[in-house]
Motif scaffolding. Structure first.
Motif, PDB file in Angstrom:
ATOM      1  N   THR A 185       0.816  -1.215   0.000  1.00  0.00           N
ATOM      2  CA  THR A 185       0.000   0.000   0.000  1.00  0.00           C
ATOM      3  C   THR A 185       0.844   1.257   0.000  1.00  0.00           C
ATOM      4  N   PRO A 186       1.829   1.410   0.910  1.00  0.00           N
ATOM      5  CA  PRO A 186       2.671   2.601   0.815  1.00  0.00           C
ATOM      6  C   PRO A 186       3.489   2.663  -0.471  1.00  0.00           C
ATOM      7  N   THR A 187       3.778   1.504  -1.064  1.00  0.00           N
ATOM      8  CA  THR A 187       4.487   1.513  -2.347  1.00  0.00           C
ATOM      9  C   THR A 187       3.635   2.170  -3.421  1.00  0.00           C
ATOM     10  N   GLU A 188       2.357   1.824  -3.463  1.00  0.00           N
ATOM     11  CA  GLU A 188       1.465   2.435  -4.447  1.00  0.00           C
ATOM     12  C   GLU A 188       1.269   3.924  -4.163  1.00  0.00           C
ATOM     13  N   GLU A 189       1.220   4.288  -2.878  1.00  0.00           N
ATOM     14  CA  GLU A 189       1.126   5.708  -2.525  1.00  0.00           C
ATOM     15  C   GLU A 189       2.394   6.444  -2.942  1.00  0.00           C
ATOM     16  N   TYR A 190       3.520   5.792  -2.786  1.00  0.00           N
ATOM     17  CA  TYR A 190       4.798   6.357  -3.231  1.00  0.00           C
ATOM     18  C   TYR A 190       4.761   6.581  -4.743  1.00  0.00           C
ATOM     19  N   ASN A 191       4.286   5.579  -5.483  1.00  0.00           N
ATOM     20  CA  ASN A 191       4.221   5.697  -6.939  1.00  0.00           C
ATOM     21  C   ASN A 191       3.339   6.865  -7.369  1.00  0.00           C
ATOM     22  N   ALA A 192       2.186   7.015  -6.703  1.00  0.00           N
ATOM     23  CA  ALA A 192       1.267   8.100  -7.049  1.00  0.00           C
ATOM     24  C   ALA A 192       1.895   9.455  -6.750  1.00  0.00           C
ATOM     25  N   THR A 193       2.564   9.564  -5.608  1.00  0.00           N
ATOM     26  CA  THR A 193       3.196  10.827  -5.234  1.00  0.00           C
ATOM     27  C   THR A 193       4.352  11.154  -6.168  1.00  0.00           C
ATOM     28  N   LEU A 194       5.108  10.126  -6.559  1.00  0.00           N
ATOM     29  CA  LEU A 194       6.226  10.340  -7.482  1.00  0.00           C
ATOM     30  C   LEU A 194       5.728  10.855  -8.827  1.00  0.00           C
ATOM     31  N   ALA A 195       4.635  10.273  -9.325  1.00  0.00           N
ATOM     32  CA  ALA A 195       4.071  10.734 -10.593  1.00  0.00           C
ATOM     33  C   ALA A 195       3.598  12.183 -10.480  1.00  0.00           C
ATOM     34  N   LYS A 196       2.964  12.512  -9.353  1.00  0.00           N
ATOM     35  CA  LYS A 196       2.490  13.885  -9.140  1.00  0.00           C
ATOM     36  C   LYS A 196       3.653  14.854  -9.030  1.00  0.00           C
ATOM     37  N   LYS A 197       4.689  14.452  -8.290  1.00  0.00           N
ATOM     38  CA  LYS A 197       5.848  15.319  -8.121  1.00  0.00           C
ATOM     39  C   LYS A 197       6.536  15.564  -9.455  1.00  0.00           C
ATOM     40  N   THR A 198       6.656  14.533 -10.270  1.00  0.00           N
ATOM     41  CA  THR A 198       7.279  14.674 -11.586  1.00  0.00           C
ATOM     42  C   THR A 198       6.487  15.643 -12.455  1.00  0.00           C
ATOM     43  N   LYS A 199       5.169  15.519 -12.422  1.00  0.00           N
ATOM     44  CA  LYS A 199       4.307  16.409 -13.200  1.00  0.00           C
ATOM     45  C   LYS A 199       4.433  17.855 -12.727  1.00  0.00           C
ATOM     46  N   LEU A 200       4.446  18.045 -11.405  1.00  0.00           N
ATOM     47  CA  LEU A 200       4.580  19.394 -10.844  1.00  0.00           C
ATOM     48  C   LEU A 200       5.926  20.009 -11.205  1.00  0.00           C
ATOM     49  N   GLN A 201       6.982  19.208 -11.153  1.00  0.00           N
ATOM     50  CA  GLN A 201       8.313  19.726 -11.459  1.00  0.00           C
ATOM     51  C   GLN A 201       8.414  20.143 -12.918  1.00  0.00           C
ATOM     52  N   LYS A 202       7.818  19.347 -13.807  1.00  0.00           N
ATOM     53  CA  LYS A 202       7.823  19.712 -15.227  1.00  0.00           C
ATOM     54  C   LYS A 202       7.058  21.009 -15.454  1.00  0.00           C
ATOM     55  N   ALA A 203       5.898  21.149 -14.775  1.00  0.00           N
ATOM     56  CA  ALA A 203       5.106  22.374 -14.914  1.00  0.00           C
ATOM     57  C   ALA A 203       5.876  23.571 -14.367  1.00  0.00           C
ATOM     58  N   ALA A 204       6.574  23.378 -13.252  1.00  0.00           N
ATOM     59  CA  ALA A 204       7.371  24.466 -12.675  1.00  0.00           C
ATOM     60  C   ALA A 204       8.501  24.866 -13.609  1.00  0.00           C
ATOM     61  N   ASN A 205       9.128  23.879 -14.231  1.00  0.00           N
ATOM     62  CA  ASN A 205      10.216  24.179 -15.174  1.00  0.00           C
ATOM     63  C   ASN A 205       9.710  24.982 -16.372  1.00  0.00           C
ATOM     64  N   ARG A 206       8.525  24.590 -16.873  1.00  0.00           N
ATOM     65  CA  ARG A 206       7.953  25.330 -18.005  1.00  0.00           C
ATOM     66  C   ARG A 206       7.625  26.769 -17.595  1.00  0.00           C
ATOM     67  N   THR A 207       7.107  26.939 -16.386  1.00  0.00           N
ATOM     68  CA  THR A 207       6.760  28.276 -15.901  1.00  0.00           C
ATOM     69  C   THR A 207       8.014  29.131 -15.731  1.00  0.00           C
ATOM     70  N   GLN A 208       9.081  28.523 -15.248  1.00  0.00           N
ATOM     71  CA  GLN A 208      10.332  29.264 -15.094  1.00  0.00           C
ATOM     72  C   GLN A 208      10.899  29.682 -16.451  1.00  0.00           C
ATOM     73  N   GLU A 209      10.696  28.844 -17.449  1.00  0.00           N
ATOM     74  CA  GLU A 209      11.115  29.219 -18.807  1.00  0.00           C
ATOM     75  C   GLU A 209      10.322  30.435 -19.287  1.00  0.00           C
ATOM     76  N   ARG A 210       9.029  30.459 -18.951  1.00  0.00           N
ATOM     77  CA  ARG A 210       8.210  31.633 -19.306  1.00  0.00           C
ATOM     78  C   ARG A 210       8.715  32.881 -18.590  1.00  0.00           C
ATOM     79  N   VAL A 211       9.129  32.727 -17.323  1.00  0.00           N
ATOM     80  CA  VAL A 211       9.679  33.860 -16.585  1.00  0.00           C
ATOM     81  C   VAL A 211      10.893  34.417 -17.320  1.00  0.00           C
ATOM     82  N   ALA A 212      11.777  33.526 -17.759  1.00  0.00           N
ATOM     83  CA  ALA A 212      12.980  33.959 -18.473  1.00  0.00           C
ATOM     84  C   ALA A 212      12.625  34.660 -19.775  1.00  0.00           C
ATOM     85  N   ASP A 213      11.659  34.124 -20.507  1.00  0.00           N
ATOM     86  CA  ASP A 213      11.241  34.743 -21.778  1.00  0.00           C
ATOM     87  C   ASP A 213      10.644  36.133 -21.542  1.00  0.00           C
ATOM     88  N   GLN A 214       9.806  36.241 -20.514  1.00  0.00           N
ATOM     89  CA  GLN A 214       9.164  37.525 -20.233  1.00  0.00           C
ATOM     90  C   GLN A 214      10.182  38.561 -19.749  1.00  0.00           C
TER      91      GLN A 214
END
Length: 341
Positions: free
Chosen positions: A56-85
């Motif tokens: 059970t905690p393994t599956e919770e770990y997997n879900a959190t890892l997927a969410k964290k990866t998605k958030l980090q990618k979104a943050a990276n894209r937003t930071q790129e927009r900051v640089a462009d602006q």
């Protein structure tokens, strides 16, 4: 005639030694007080329970890892927009340079340009009476700068929000990782408590049970009737036979349960969510009596463990830590549900 001299009393140091010795002896555990060591069967049961609890905690770990990866990618894209602006704002500032220089040569800097070069123009633009002293080009540049600065402020706030959420997810990952490793560590400690002969017996018993239940022979191949994507999915899973279970892994050298089902269907061109629960929610539910090869089997509940049905009452799955991808009877664990991607 015998002596009537009284015997010399023991010294304080001697009394202290005697008292300490007596206390030590009284504290030593007797044979009847010693806790009996668990038997091989008891250790096997406890280890299996710990491995099951870790799922059970393994599956919770997997879900959190997927969410964290998605958030980090979104943050990276937003930071790129900051640089462009920021680059766009710098470009506007560069364009103001020639305007300021020309005004300086003609008799001094316009107050609007002076204010622009020295401070945020927002307050200045609120003073409408000064607009008539600005050229149309200056007005356009300052309005553009004001707009870009607003966008930049908003984008920076978005980036900070996403980075903060990603950091919270990272901390949750760390907590789940410790929980999983704690359970696996307890299981290993129990195994280490066995003698060499007991460990050999346990290993032999597990090998016998594995042989009776199914196969993890890496040379085995699928000979069933599945076709199309289902066949590609099962053939991929068969190619993983004998590879070790590893929590949080999606291949190619090791898998956890939902990592295997997701990778197998991905090989057939179908993208599935990461965790057992997400895969259960995404698929179309099918009754046990209507199972077809390629369907995903869920044992125990909708969050704990899954595998792929291969036909003839069997399934292929990544079992648990210490074991390898194997074929097992469908009813080797309590059947809960099935879904069809």
């Amino acid at each position: 005639m015998g002596s009537h001299r009284r015997p010399k009393p023991p010294s304080r140091s001697r009394l202290a030694v005697l008292a300490a010795t007596a206390g030590t002896v009284s504290l030593l555990p007797t044979q009847s007080q010693a806790a009996p060591k668990p038997s091989v069967d008891e250790v096997r049961q406890q280890v299996e329970e710990l491995y099951e609890e870790a799922e059970t905690p393994t599956e919770e770990y997997n879900a959190t890892l997927a969410k964290k990866t998605k958030l980090q990618k979104a943050a990276n894209r937003t930071q790129e927009r900051v640089a462009d602006q920021q680059a766009e704002i710098n470009e506007i500032r560069d364009k103001m340079g020639p305007v300021a220089a020309a005004q300086y040569r003609s008799g001094g800097l316009d107050s609007s340009v002076q204010l622009f070069l020295s401070a945020d123009p927002d307050n200045y633009l609120d003073k409408a009476q000064t607009l008539d002293r600005m050229s149309s080009r200056q007005v356009a540049l300052l309005h553009s700068l004001e707009s870009k600065q607003r966008e930049l402020t908003q984008t920076r706030a978005e980036a900070l929000e996403k980075l903060t959420a990603a950091e919270k997810a990272r901390k949750r990952l760390s907590g789940k990782k410790q929980e999983i490793q704690g359970k696996l560590g307890k299981a290993q400690k129990l195994l280490n408590s066995l003698t060499a002969d007991q460990r050999a017996r346990l290993k032999a018993d597990e090998a016998k049970a594995d042989k009776a239940a199914g196969t993890s022979d890496s040379s085995a191949s699928y000979k069933g009737s599945a076709s199309g994507r289902a066949r590609s999915t099962i053939e991929f899973a068969y190619a993983q036979l004998g590879k070790p279970y590893e929590w949080g892994s999606t291949g190619p050298n090791s898998f956890d349960c939902s990592g295997l089902t997701g990778a197998a269907w991905r090989a057939a061109g179908v993208s599935l969510p990461r965790t057992v629960n997400e895969q259960y929610s995404a698929g179309r539910k099918v009754a046990k009596s209507d199972l077809q090869p390629g369907d995903i089997i869920y044992w125990y509940n909708d969050t704990q463990h899954n595998g792929l049905y291969i036909g003839d009452g069997k399934a292929i799955h990544a079992p648990r830590t210490g074991k390898n991808v194997e074929v097992t009877p469908l009813d080797s664990m309590p059947f809960f549900a099935a879904s069809r991607p």
